[in-house]
Design a protein around this motif. Structure first.
Motif, mmCIF file in Angstrom:
data_model
loop_
_atom_site.group_PDB
_atom_site.id
_atom_site.type_symbol
_atom_site.label_atom_id
_atom_site.label_comp_id
_atom_site.label_asym_id
_atom_site.label_seq_id
_atom_site.Cartn_x
_atom_site.Cartn_y
_atom_site.Cartn_z
ATOM 1 N N THR A 488 0.766 -1.240 -0.027
ATOM 2 C CA THR A 488 0.170 -0.078 0.112
ATOM 3 C C THR A 488 0.870 1.281 0.025
ATOM 4 O O THR A 488 0.462 2.252 -0.765
ATOM 5 N N ASP A 489 1.975 1.157 0.892
ATOM 6 C CA ASP A 489 2.972 2.279 0.667
ATOM 7 C C ASP A 489 3.273 2.616 -0.708
ATOM 8 O O ASP A 489 3.501 3.723 -1.070
ATOM 9 N N ALA A 493 2.691 5.953 -3.214
ATOM 10 C CA ALA A 493 3.871 6.846 -3.613
ATOM 11 C C ALA A 493 3.321 7.481 -4.954
ATOM 12 O O ALA A 493 3.963 8.805 -5.171
ATOM 13 N N HIS A 518 9.649 7.610 -1.594
ATOM 14 C CA HIS A 518 9.050 6.644 -0.963
ATOM 15 C C HIS A 518 8.835 6.911 0.450
ATOM 16 O O HIS A 518 10.006 6.926 1.091
ATOM 17 N N LEU A 520 7.783 5.498 3.815
ATOM 18 C CA LEU A 520 7.378 4.207 4.221
ATOM 19 C C LEU A 520 6.926 4.206 5.782
ATOM 20 O O LEU A 520 7.408 5.142 6.475
ATOM 21 N N THR A 521 5.877 3.547 5.899
ATOM 22 C CA THR A 521 5.321 3.526 7.363
ATOM 23 C C THR A 521 6.271 2.698 8.171
ATOM 24 O O THR A 521 6.303 1.559 7.842
ATOM 25 N N TRP A 525 7.712 -1.886 7.517
ATOM 26 C CA TRP A 525 8.865 -2.378 6.780
ATOM 27 C C TRP A 525 9.828 -2.801 7.944
ATOM 28 O O TRP A 525 9.726 -2.475 9.113
#
Length: 770
Positions: A488-489, A493, A518, A520-521, A525
């Protein structure tokens, strides 16, 4: 009209019974016209209804029985008892047929007696009387010899000799009729002996063939024997005998020698499984399917067979590029056996499951199985690079570069089916997550950095989503929630990049370079280390602009920049090569390259816009980065396939702090766009990242076990140690199998932190503290 009993009986005997017996004995067809029949029937009626003479019906009944006994004792029994073997069978059939005719007419003559007197007196009917008399006076007297003749014919037929089926069928039919609605006469005097003979015959047959006959041939002969017994029953035995006789044959030919058959050193089940003898294995399944406890020993043998092959595979090939492929081939072959000749029977599915659980979760190789399986998924789902970096596929035979979408999906399905048997699923997930992160961030899964997070319709993107969906269906939504968050991340983007470009256009602040980010949560990650690095002014301006944009858009989130995950494309122009070549215009085009680099490599090369030569010490001062990381990235530029930098002195392949570096202006390559890969030394094959991953998973397991203990004790309030271990193991088994020692240590920690306490009466019982 008055008729005395004696006169009437003499008439009945002379004109009815004796005439009937005489015609039957002579072999002529019995024929009574209506006049004769009515005369005899009326005579019986008259005698029975005469009130002047008492007990006439009883006397007629006794004389009827005496006439049968006299005929059977003087005529029929002597004609049978003197014969043996087939002659006896033939005479029995002849005499029984004649007796049935006698029975028919005599019952007709005395029908009035049967309808009224016998019924009122509850005596056996005339039909029953004729049968019981024959049974007692003839059948029981010759049954031993008759049975021997019957069995002799069966033995002849089993020796492939022709036998008179009609005679044997006649004996069986006679025995059944003599039971008068029951099968006890047939079962006791015919069937029992047939079953005993069959048991002995096939016991001897099995003993002579089980040792020297190949399993496939043995099974074929057993099947043929069972079929011949079915035919035998249909020809001359009662249908109720079939199941009993087949059970006897199965017991002696299949069930009793099963262990010997399975453990044959040559020509046994191992050979059938190794060579995938589908027809022979299917025959074995058919034969043993109907035998109680017949299939489990075969399934256990299959299980041990697969474990043996799997363990050999693990011992020889674990760690090699083709290990997982050969493991999947073994699974595919095993699945073909289970679904094919073994018809998908649950006991064989259980054997397949348990065998692969043993192989994949062997003590000492569990972590390796999880890591290698995750790596195999990575190789299948990774998009091949086409800009100069060499990449190894799953194997020379099965590289994803030459695999179609259907082949990749097939391999994915096989790998997911094998993954289900893995106990260390949480460790697999951690490795898989790291591989997925690299694919997504490096644009190697069909969506990523090269496309600014744009979702594509490529087959690799479909495979990536399909893979996560399959893991979700097998392990639950919680298992794949972080993987879905990562995808989803990357999908978000594109929207973020469009908004950033609009932001720049509104403020009319062009960056001068193509720049994408990007976001990222961090919870989704893998944990990445934030490394210090002094960026060039061009990149600092880009970062500053994006931070302003992002804080304006989302003020509650903090950005941490992971430069180690970034990539930079740098334009590099080498001097013209001194050797003769194409015209100047073409040569100038040839000597300009786009280098795809890590962020640190790009920072190093950009320094050479201002310096002709630099040492490691000077680079460290200018970039303010970690020394080990700098040397590793510079080594790729100096010693790799694409030598962008020259090192002085050039003799040593070890980079020292006082070594100096210059740009290789004579660099030349056929490709225009080149990705500079990092070097992997032998020392780096023992990846410290792998050890850290395992350590992280071990720590996470501790927290998972503690949470399971607290949940359990909160619900139960009081529980003994063994019950707690079983309950906690059951709760976390879908992700990993906890060591009881770990559970005990977690319990001790929770007692120390006052979540639990030991019972004062029994130290093995725990209580929950609210």
């Amino acid at each position: 009209m008055y008729v005395s009993l004696e006169d009437g009986w003499n008439t009945l005997r002379r004109e009815g019974i004796e005439r009937l017996q005489s015609v039957i004995d002579s072999g002529y067809q019995v024929s009574f016209n209506n006049h004769d029949y009515v005369k005899l029937y009326t005579l019986v009626y008259t005698l029975c209804t005469d009130k002047a003479v008492p007990n006439v019906p009883a006397s007629l009944y006794e004389r009827f029985e005496d006439s049968l006994k006299d005929y059977l004792g003087k005529k029929i029994l002597p004609s049978i008892s003197r014969l043996r073997q087939e002659s006896m069978l033939r005479q029995v059939n002849t005499r029984w047929s004649q007796y049935k005719i006698l029975q028919k007419w005599m019952v007709k003559f005395f029908n009035y007696l049967d309808r009224f007197y016998i019924k009122r007196q509850s005596l056996p009917s005339l039909d029953e009387l004729t049968l019981t008399t024959f049974r007692d006076l003839v059948f029981f007297q010759v049954v031993k010899e008759l049975r021997e003749a019957f069995l002799e014919q069966i033995e002849k037929e089993r020796s492939n000799q022709s036998v008179p089926h009609s005679l044997l069928h006649g004996v069986t039919k006679m025995a059944v009729e003599l039971g008068m609605g029951q099968l006890d006469v047939y079962e006791e005097h015919i069937e029992k002996a047939v079953l005993q003979q069959g048991s002995e015959h096939y016991r001897q047959w099995s003993a002579t063939r089980v040792l020297d006959c190949h399993l496939a041939d043995y099974l074929l002969q057993a099947e043929q024997s069972l079929e011949s017994e079915k035919i035998r029953v249909r020809r001359y035995l009662h249908p109720s005998t079939e199941k009993k006789l087949l059970r006897v044959v199965e017991e002696e030919m299949l069930k009793s020698p099963l262990t010997q058959l399975l453990n044959k050193e040559t020509g046994g089940l191992d050979e059938l499984l190794n060579d995938e003898k589908i027809n022979d294995l299917a025959r074995m399944f058919r034969l043993y399917q109907g035998i109680e406890t017949g299939l489990p020993p075969i399934a256990r043998y299959l299980q041990n067979h697969l474990i043996k092959i799997g363990n050999e595979l693990v011992t020889k090939e674990q760690g090699t590029p083709d290990y997982v492929i050969h493991l999947l081939d073994l699974y595919q072959r095993s699945q073909r056996l289970v679904d094919g000749p073994f018809k998908g029977h649950s006991v064989f599915h259980g054997a397949l499951k348990e065998s692969f659980e043993v192989v994949l979760n062997r003590e000492g190789s569990r972590a390796a199985s999880a890591e290698l399986l995750a790596g195999f998924f990575d190789k299948l789902l990774r998009k091949e690079d086409d800009i100069g970096a060499h990449h190894t596929g799953p194997s020379d035979k099965q590289s994803t570069a030459v695999m179609s979408e259907s082949e990749i999906n097939k391999r994915l399905d096989q790998a997911v089916n094998v993954f289900v048997y893995l106990i260390e699923k949480d460790l697999f997930l951690e490795f898989y997550k790291k591989h997925l992160a690299r694919r997504l961030l490096q644009g190697r899964s069909g969506m990523g950095a090269s496309n600014v997070g744009l979702s594509t319709t490529s087959s690799m993107t479909d495979c990536e989503k399909q893979m996560i969906a399959q893991l979700k269906s097998r392990c639950g939504a919680q298992f794949t929630s972080k993987l879905e968050g990562m995808v989803t991340d990357l999908n978000l983007a594109h929207e973020l990049q469009v908004s950033f470009q609009s932001y720049l256009e509104e403020r009319r602040t062009p960056l001068g370079v193509e720049f994408s980010v990007h976001v990222l949560t961090s919870g989704f990650w893998p944990a990445y280390k934030v490394e210090e690095l002094k960026l060039p002014s061009e990149l600092i301006a880009c970062i500053s602009s994006f931070q302003d944009f992002y804080h304006h858009r989302t003020s509650n989130r903090t950005l941490k920049w992971l430069h180690a995950l970034g990539s930079v494309t740098v334009s590099f122009k080498a001097q013209a090569h001194p050797q003769a070549g194409p015209p100047e215009s073409a040569r100038g085009q040839r000597d300009r390259y786009d280098l795809v680099l890590s962020t640190l490599q790009a920072c190093v090369l950009l320094l050479f816009n201002f310096y002709e030569r630099l040492s490691i010490e000077e680079m460290l001062k200018l970039l303010q980065c970690a020394e080990d990381e700098l040397k590793k990235h510079v080594a790729a530029l100096v010693f790799g396939r694409f030598k962008i930098l020259n090192k002085l002195p050039a003799e040593s392949h070890v980079i020292k702090n006082d070594d100096t570096f210059t740009v290789n202006v004579m660099f030349s390559d056929k490709k225009r766009k080149i990705k500079i890969p990092m070097l992997v030394s032998k020392a780096q094959t023992q990846d410290p990242e792998r050890k850290q991953t395992i350590a992280n998973v071990t720590e996470d397991r501790k927290h998972t076990v503690e949470a399971a203990i607290v949940r359990t004790m909160k619900a139960r309030k009081t529980l003994d140690h063994q019950g707690l271990v079983l309950t906690v193991t059951e709760q976390v088994l879908s992700h990993f199998k906890p060591d009881p020692k770990m559970i005990k240590k977690c319990v001790e920690d929770l007692i120390g932190r006052e979540y639990l306490e030991r019972s004062k009466e029994d130290p093995n019982v725990y209580s929950y503290l609210a």
